[in-house]
Design a protein around this motif. Structure first.
Motif, PDB file in Angstrom:
ATOM      1  N   PRO A 226       0.847  -0.938   0.221  1.00 58.26           N
ATOM      2  CA  PRO A 226      -0.049   0.162   0.040  1.00 58.26           C
ATOM      3  C   PRO A 226       0.796   1.284   0.045  1.00 58.26           C
ATOM      4  CG  PRO A 226      -0.816  -1.700   1.648  1.00 58.26           C
ATOM      5  CD  PRO A 226       0.658  -2.145   1.099  1.00 58.26           C
ATOM      6  N   PHE A 227       0.254   2.335  -0.394  1.00 55.01           N
ATOM      7  CA  PHE A 227       1.210   3.567  -0.475  1.00 55.01           C
ATOM      8  C   PHE A 227       1.702   3.931   0.464  1.00 55.01           C
ATOM      9  CE2 PHE A 227       1.373   8.075  -0.347  1.00 55.01           C
ATOM     10  CZ  PHE A 227       2.071   8.335  -1.278  1.00 55.01           C
ATOM     11  N   GLN A 228       2.738   4.412   0.851  1.00 56.37           N
ATOM     12  CA  GLN A 228       3.365   5.047   1.893  1.00 56.37           C
ATOM     13  C   GLN A 228       4.217   6.442   1.187  1.00 56.37           C
ATOM     14  OE1 GLN A 228       2.844   4.230   4.941  1.00 56.37           O
ATOM     15  NE2 GLN A 228       2.003   2.324   4.679  1.00 56.37           N
ATOM     16  N   ARG A 229       4.612   7.449   1.994  1.00 59.30           N
ATOM     17  CA  ARG A 229       5.267   8.498   1.359  1.00 59.30           C
ATOM     18  C   ARG A 229       6.719   8.205   1.242  1.00 59.30           C
ATOM     19  NH1 ARG A 229       3.425  13.989   2.974  1.00 59.30           N
ATOM     20  NH2 ARG A 229       5.382  14.660   2.415  1.00 59.30           N
ATOM     21  N   SER A 230       7.245   7.187   1.794  1.00 64.10           N
ATOM     22  CA  SER A 230       8.493   6.591   1.468  1.00 64.10           C
ATOM     23  C   SER A 230       8.645   6.262   0.046  1.00 64.10           C
ATOM     24  CB  SER A 230       8.885   5.605   2.398  1.00 64.10           C
ATOM     25  OG  SER A 230       8.204   4.440   2.352  1.00 64.10           O
ATOM     26  N   GLN A 231       7.607   5.965  -0.621  1.00 69.35           N
ATOM     27  CA  GLN A 231       7.546   5.804  -1.926  1.00 69.35           C
ATOM     28  C   GLN A 231       7.804   6.942  -2.990  1.00 69.35           C
ATOM     29  OE1 GLN A 231       3.929   3.566  -2.201  1.00 69.35           O
ATOM     30  NE2 GLN A 231       4.531   1.740  -1.081  1.00 69.35           N
ATOM     31  N   MET A 232       7.704   8.196  -2.523  1.00 71.58           N
ATOM     32  CA  MET A 232       7.562   9.344  -3.337  1.00 71.58           C
ATOM     33  C   MET A 232       9.325   9.756  -3.454  1.00 71.58           C
ATOM     34  SD  MET A 232       4.688  11.237  -1.256  1.00 71.58           S
ATOM     35  CE  MET A 232       5.210  13.043  -1.778  1.00 71.58           C
ATOM     36  N   MET A 233       9.334  10.724  -4.295  1.00 73.02           N
ATOM     37  CA  MET A 233      10.793  11.365  -4.525  1.00 73.02           C
ATOM     38  C   MET A 233      11.311  11.814  -3.361  1.00 73.02           C
ATOM     39  SD  MET A 233      10.595  13.193  -8.167  1.00 73.02           S
ATOM     40  CE  MET A 233      12.364  14.341  -7.902  1.00 73.02           C
ATOM     41  N   LYS A 234      12.612  11.585  -3.144  1.00 74.00           N
ATOM     42  CA  LYS A 234      13.273  12.144  -1.721  1.00 74.00           C
ATOM     43  C   LYS A 234      13.528  13.824  -1.692  1.00 74.00           C
ATOM     44  CE  LYS A 234      13.389   8.295   0.162  1.00 74.00           C
ATOM     45  NZ  LYS A 234      12.764   7.796   1.454  1.00 74.00           N
ATOM     46  N   THR A 235      12.893  14.527  -1.227  1.00 73.75           N
ATOM     47  CA  THR A 235      13.082  15.917  -1.071  1.00 73.75           C
ATOM     48  C   THR A 235      12.670  16.508   0.052  1.00 73.75           C
ATOM     49  OG1 THR A 235      12.906  18.183  -2.069  1.00 73.75           O
ATOM     50  CG2 THR A 235      11.138  16.403  -2.528  1.00 73.75           C
ATOM     51  N   ASN A 236      13.087  17.461   0.579  1.00 68.75           N
ATOM     52  CA  ASN A 236      12.852  17.924   1.912  1.00 68.75           C
ATOM     53  C   ASN A 236      12.194  19.595   1.703  1.00 68.75           C
ATOM     54  OD1 ASN A 236      13.308  15.720   3.705  1.00 68.75           O
ATOM     55  ND2 ASN A 236      15.332  16.433   3.713  1.00 68.75           N
ATOM     56  N   HIS A 237      12.190  19.797   0.232  1.00 70.86           N
ATOM     57  CA  HIS A 237      11.970  21.233  -0.163  1.00 70.86           C
ATOM     58  C   HIS A 237      10.849  21.488  -0.779  1.00 70.86           C
ATOM     59  CE1 HIS A 237      16.120  21.799   1.165  1.00 70.86           C
ATOM     60  NE2 HIS A 237      16.345  20.877   0.459  1.00 70.86           N
ATOM     61  N   THR A 238       9.638  21.185  -0.113  1.00 67.44           N
ATOM     62  CA  THR A 238       8.386  21.400  -0.793  1.00 67.44           C
ATOM     63  C   THR A 238       7.348  22.002   0.210  1.00 67.44           C
ATOM     64  OG1 THR A 238       7.697  19.329  -0.205  1.00 67.44           O
ATOM     65  CG2 THR A 238       8.619  19.332  -2.467  1.00 67.44           C
ATOM     66  N   PRO A 239       7.522  23.219   0.778  1.00 62.31           N
ATOM     67  CA  PRO A 239       6.740  23.863   1.575  1.00 62.31           C
ATOM     68  C   PRO A 239       5.468  24.189   1.198  1.00 62.31           C
ATOM     69  CG  PRO A 239       8.327  25.216   0.510  1.00 62.31           C
ATOM     70  CD  PRO A 239       8.778  23.892   0.083  1.00 62.31           C
ATOM     71  N   GLU A 240       5.192  24.365  -0.032  1.00 65.04           N
ATOM     72  CA  GLU A 240       3.702  24.599  -0.486  1.00 65.04           C
ATOM     73  C   GLU A 240       2.965  23.024  -0.349  1.00 65.04           C
ATOM     74  OE1 GLU A 240       6.355  24.796  -2.410  1.00 65.04           O
ATOM     75  OE2 GLU A 240       6.658  26.915  -3.009  1.00 65.04           O
ATOM     76  N   GLY A 241       3.678  22.246  -0.310  1.00 66.81           N
ATOM     77  CA  GLY A 241       2.661  20.948  -0.198  1.00 66.81           C
ATOM     78  C   GLY A 241       2.658  20.139  -1.737  1.00 66.81           C
ATOM     79  N   TYR A 242       1.881  19.322  -1.954  1.00 68.66           N
ATOM     80  CA  TYR A 242       1.532  18.621  -3.097  1.00 68.66           C
ATOM     81  C   TYR A 242       0.056  18.897  -3.363  1.00 68.66           C
ATOM     82  CZ  TYR A 242       6.041  16.335  -2.424  1.00 68.66           C
ATOM     83  OH  TYR A 242       7.239  16.082  -2.201  1.00 68.66           O
ATOM     84  N   ASP A 243      -0.078  18.850  -4.521  1.00 69.77           N
ATOM     85  CA  ASP A 243      -1.497  19.346  -5.169  1.00 69.77           C
ATOM     86  C   ASP A 243      -2.053  17.961  -5.929  1.00 69.77           C
ATOM     87  OD1 ASP A 243      -1.368  22.017  -4.620  1.00 69.77           O
ATOM     88  OD2 ASP A 243      -0.105  22.271  -6.383  1.00 69.77           O
ATOM     89  N   ILE A 244      -1.369  17.279  -6.613  1.00 69.02           N
ATOM     90  CA  ILE A 244      -1.950  16.205  -7.465  1.00 69.02           C
ATOM     91  C   ILE A 244      -1.081  14.862  -7.247  1.00 69.02           C
ATOM     92  CG2 ILE A 244      -2.616  15.173  -9.891  1.00 69.02           C
ATOM     93  CD1 ILE A 244      -3.193  17.876 -10.783  1.00 69.02           C
ATOM     94  N   LEU A 245      -1.729  13.847  -6.926  1.00 71.89           N
ATOM     95  CA  LEU A 245      -1.148  12.452  -7.159  1.00 71.89           C
ATOM     96  C   LEU A 245      -1.783  11.959  -8.052  1.00 71.89           C
ATOM     97  CD1 LEU A 245       0.056  10.547  -4.067  1.00 71.89           C
ATOM     98  CD2 LEU A 245      -1.212   9.362  -5.982  1.00 71.89           C
ATOM     99  N   CYS A 246      -1.398  11.168  -8.999  1.00 76.22           N
ATOM    100  CA  CYS A 246      -2.092  10.372 -10.162  1.00 76.22           C
ATOM    101  C   CYS A 246      -1.450   9.336 -10.584  1.00 76.22           C
ATOM    102  CB  CYS A 246      -2.380  11.388 -11.365  1.00 76.22           C
ATOM    103  SG  CYS A 246      -1.283  12.235 -12.286  1.00 76.22           S
ATOM    104  N   HIS A 247      -0.072   8.790 -10.112  1.00 69.14           N
ATOM    105  CA  HIS A 247       0.552   7.620 -10.706  1.00 69.14           C
ATOM    106  C   HIS A 247       0.009   6.596  -9.684  1.00 69.14           C
ATOM    107  CE1 HIS A 247       3.170  10.734 -12.255  1.00 69.14           C
ATOM    108  NE2 HIS A 247       3.694   9.861 -13.223  1.00 69.14           N
ATOM    109  N   TYR A 248       0.232   5.435 -10.608  1.00 67.68           N
ATOM    110  CA  TYR A 248      -0.246   4.006  -9.954  1.00 67.68           C
ATOM    111  C   TYR A 248       0.048   4.025  -8.371  1.00 67.68           C
ATOM    112  CZ  TYR A 248      -1.237  -0.803  -8.504  1.00 67.68           C
ATOM    113  OH  TYR A 248      -1.660  -1.847  -7.722  1.00 67.68           O
TER     114      TYR A 248
END
Length: 463
Positions: free
Chosen positions: A172-194
């Protein structure tokens, strides 16, 4: 004496007839040639379990818990569970005013959601979680969201590598499966990959009232597409001269092949849509747990797109996300080449086997199909026809403007070995047209460009 003897004979005859009648009753209700379907007149009203036997419909008993709220066009499902719906007489061409089988009454729909009733202002959506499921038309929807996100300069949550979050283990999805970066203060808007659905993990990425969307498809065609595209014949070592014969062999005794592999390898070989939507494999074995999970998904997802009502679903999506017709214009993505499309399960007489094997997906699909038909009814049939026609005219316009040819062995289009997907060759003049380029751009290339853009933006913000 004669009168008494006569009365005794009548009494014996009466007892004999009663015994025979009772025996016939038991045989009738214990037969194996029955199919069941469930009809419920609406929320809060009691459901009845109807039994079809030799063409006669009769109420058998009341159920304690209604499983379905409406009874529109339900496929005839295998005779495995008495709660399962099977109504084949619904007329799909006229969603409004459809009588329920055997009742002459109209099926009831719940009130329309707020976004459909026209009472709230239309504002373009800024937070979208699209759960991409396999072989359901999801790659086409994903392309629409790619273009929409770029148009509004939204931040995409991207996989650490490749084009999917969940790895081959099906975690199941976990944040650890995302690109590694600590520089997204605005957060994320769209998640649309499997990704395999996991509400806590996904809500940690797309929160603050994000809109949850997914896609489903009739299990009879979706499972055949999974079998072919994922080459399950090779995975399960199914004998046969070709895919078509291997699929038939598999469907004759699916348990035989399914039981020999580990749960990791067989995850898409039974109820693949439910698996993508996060249900634990052991819960698929119990239909009451499946029904409960479907209700849970109904609460969590704002909208479900159906492959069989794709254009109608996009019109509803346009309303939900406040899009325009150009936003939802599309060409189909990740479609198998003609050579890889080997069978029609209905023509091959395999519908009942496929539905029996994928009973959980059948219940999932029928629930959201009923809900979609109700949304179309609330939207208005005539209005829907007009808007679908306008969408198809726009699709034809862009196809004529952009596409020179369809390639049956598309480069940069992911597909398993020996199961190729199509790609589009642009016309020479369309190469400079941004809409044309993005309209046909495969997922691999789009993801690579979004990842590069994402890292470039982070670098600029740090400097």
């Amino acid at each position: 004496m004669m009168l008494c003897h006569y009365k005794r004979r009548l009494f014996c005859i009466f007892v004999l007839v009663s015994v025979l009648t009772f025996s016939s009753y038991l045989l009738l209700y214990s037969g194996t040639d029955t199919n069941y379907f469930l009809i419920s007149k609406g929320k809060g009203e009691r459901s009845a379990d109807f039994q079809i036997n030799r063409g006669k419909v009769r109420a058998e008993k009341e159920l304690n818990e209604p499983i379905m709220k409406w009874a529109p066009n339900l496929k005839k499902l295998p005779d495995l569970q008495p709660q399962l719906a099977a109504n084949e007489t619904f007329d799909e061409e006229d969603v409004e005013g459809v009588p329920m089988t055997g009742t002459g009454e109209l099926f009831d729909c719940p009130p329309p959601p707020k976004w459909l009733n026209g009472r709230q202002p239309c504002r373009p959506a800024k937070k979208i979680m699209f759960l991409k499921t396999r072989r359901t038309g999801s790659s086409t929807v994903q392309n629409i969201l790619f273009r929409y996100g770029e148009k509004h300069n939204l931040n995409f949550a991207l996989p650490r590598e490749g084009i999917q979050f969940s790895d081959v283990s099906g975690m199941p999805f976990q944040r650890s499966q995302m690109m590694k970066t600590n520089h997204t203060p605005e957060g994320y808007d769209i998640l649309c990959h499997y990704a395999r659905f996991n509400e806590p993990g996904l809500s940690s990425v797309i929160s603050d009232g994000g809109i949850y969307i997914t896609t489903l498809r009739d299990p009879t065609s979706q499972f055949e597409s999974i079998f072919t595209h994922m080459r399950l014949d090779k995975l399960f070592r199914v004998p046969g001269n070709n895919l078509k014969s291997s699929f038939r062999v598999f469907m004759e005794k699916p348990e035989k092949f399914y039981s020999v592999l580990s749960s990791t390898l067989r995850r898409w070989a039974k109820n693949p849509m439910l698996f993508d939507l996060g249900i634990a494999p052991q819960e698929m074995l119990h239909l009451r747990q499946v029904d409960n999970y479907v209700q849970y998904l109904d609460r969590k997802f704002d909208f479900v797109i159906l492959r069989e009502y794709f254009d109608e679903s996009l019109i509803l999506l346009k309303k939900l996300l406040c899009l325009d017709f150009q936003d939802i214009a599309y060409v189909e993505h990740n479609v198998r080449s003609a050579a890889a499309q080997f069978t029609d399960t209905t023509a091959e007489g395999l519908d009942s086997q496929v539905l029996r094997w994928n009973m959980g997906d059948a219940r999932l699909y029928e629930h959201f199909k009923e809900k979609t038909l109700c949304l179309i009814r609330h939207f208005g049939n005539e209005k829907m026809r007009r808007e679908v026609m306008k969408l198809r005219e726009m699709n034809e316009k862009y196809y004529d403007l952009c596409v020179e040819d369809i390639l049956n062995d598309g480069a940069n289009v992911w597909s398993p070995a020996n199961s190729r997907a199509i790609a589009y060759k642009l016309k020479e003049k369309a190469v400079e047209n941004e809409m044309c380029v993005n309209l046909v751009k495969p997922e691999y290339i789009y993801t690579r460009e979004l990842r590069h853009k994402f890292m470039t933006n982070i670098s600029q913000k740090l400097n």
